[in-house]
Design an enzyme around this catalytic site. Sequence first.
Site, PDB file in Angstrom:
ATOM      1  CD  GLN A  47     -15.780  -0.782  -9.312  1.00 51.30           C
ATOM      2  OE1 GLN A  47     -15.695  -1.989  -9.109  1.00 51.30           O
ATOM      3  NE2 GLN A  47     -15.896  -0.286 -10.531  1.00 51.30           N
ATOM      4  CG  ASN A  48     -10.549   4.019  -9.600  1.00 59.46           C
ATOM      5  OD1 ASN A  48     -10.713   2.808  -9.746  1.00 59.46           O
ATOM      6  ND2 ASN A  48     -10.528   4.873 -10.611  1.00 59.46           N
TER       7      ASN A  48
ATOM      8  CE1 TYR B 125      -3.339  -2.997   0.700  1.00 55.41           C
ATOM      9  CE2 TYR B 125      -4.351  -1.057  -0.287  1.00 55.41           C
ATOM     10  CZ  TYR B 125      -4.388  -2.411   0.014  1.00 55.41           C
ATOM     11  OH  TYR B 125      -5.443  -3.184  -0.403  1.00 55.41           O
TER      12      TYR B 125
ATOM     13  N   GLY C 177     -13.997   2.341 -17.455  1.00 57.00           N
ATOM     14  CA  GLY C 177     -12.791   1.724 -16.927  1.00 57.00           C
ATOM     15  C   GLY C 177     -12.989   0.702 -15.840  1.00 57.00           C
TER      16      GLY C 177
ATOM     17  CG  HIS D  11     -14.101  -0.841  -3.836  1.00 54.23           C
ATOM     18  ND1 HIS D  11     -13.798  -1.289  -5.094  1.00 54.23           N
ATOM     19  CD2 HIS D  11     -15.307  -1.385  -3.531  1.00 54.23           C
ATOM     20  CE1 HIS D  11     -14.785  -2.065  -5.524  1.00 54.23           C
ATOM     21  NE2 HIS D  11     -15.705  -2.139  -4.619  1.00 54.23           N
TER      22      HIS D  11
END
Length: 270
Positions: free
Chosen positions: A99-100, A65, A207, A119
Site C-alpha cells: 500500500q506504500n 506530496y 505494518g 495505492h
Amino acid sequence: MIWKSALLLNLYFVRVLVLTGAGVSAESGIPTFRGKDGYWRNLDPAKLATPDAFARDPQLVWDWYRERRRRIRNAQPNAAHEAIARLAHHADEFLLVTQNVDDLHARAGIPAEKTVQIHGDIFATRCSRCDFLDADRGGSPEPPARGRLRSIAPTSKSDVEVPRCPTCNALMRPGVVWFGEQLPGNEVQRVENYLDNGACDVVIVAGTTATFGYILDWALRASRGDGELIEVNPQETPLSRFATRLVRESAAIAVPRIVDELMDSGSSKL
Ligand code: APR
C-alpha cells in the site's frame, strides 16, 4: 509451524505473498498515516489525500506530496525491506502487494514484476484529466543510489508550482490513489491472477492496520487451505484473529528473523 514452510521452501514449489503498509517504512523515517506521526501541519492526511482536497487547494496538496517525496528521497530501505527482497529472490513464486507509495521496496531490490503498488507511486506525476503521465519521477528520474543523499532544495519554479499537463493544460497530480478513488484495475488484476494460480504456503502481512477490505480479502484467500498467515505489527488489527502466527514486534526486527527462519533450515537450494 514455521518449520513446515521452511521445509517446503527447500523441498517443494513454494508460493509466497507479502502484504505491506506504512508500518514497514516507519523505521526508515517515513510517517505512517494513522500513527501519531501521520499528521503534518496539524492536518489529517485524509483531508489531503482526496480529489476534493486537490480541487479545493492543489498547491497545498502538492506542497504535502513534495515534502513527502523529499523525505522518501532522503530515506533508506530498512532491514524489513531488505529481508522481503531476499525472500522475493528465493521463493519459487512471490508477489509483494504494498500500500506504500514510496520506492523503498524497489530500492531494496524487489523487481517491478514481483511488486504491486496498489495505492500508486508517489514519484509518478499524471494529468488530472487526460492520460498524460510524466515519466520524470518528480524531478529525480532515478531513486538515489544506496547511501547517497540527493539535494533536497527545490531546484526551480517547477519544483514549487502546481504543474500543468503539456497535452491538455489541466493540473498534474501525484500518481497515487486518493481516498474515494478506484484502485488501478490492471494492478488489481495482477493480484487476482496471482491468487487464482493457487494458494500460498506463506503469507506475511506487515505494518498495516488492514483498514481496507481488499487487504483482508487477499490475505485470507492467499492463505486458504493450510497456508501460514503471519502478521507482523505491534498493534492488533482486524486481521489478527485469522493469523496463524502473531508477531507483535517492529517490522525491521521481526521480518528479517522470519525470513531467515524460512531460509535457514535450507539446503543448498537457498
Ligand atoms: N513495524 C511494524 N508495524 C508498525 C510499525 C513498525 N515499526 N510502526 C507502526 N506499525 C503499524 C501500526 O501499528 C499500524 O497498524 O503499522 C500500521 C500503520 O497503519 P496506517 O498508518 O493505517 O498505514 P496503512 O495500513 O499502510 O494505511 C493504509 O491508508 O491512508 C491510506 O493510502 C493510505 O496506504 C495507506 C492506507
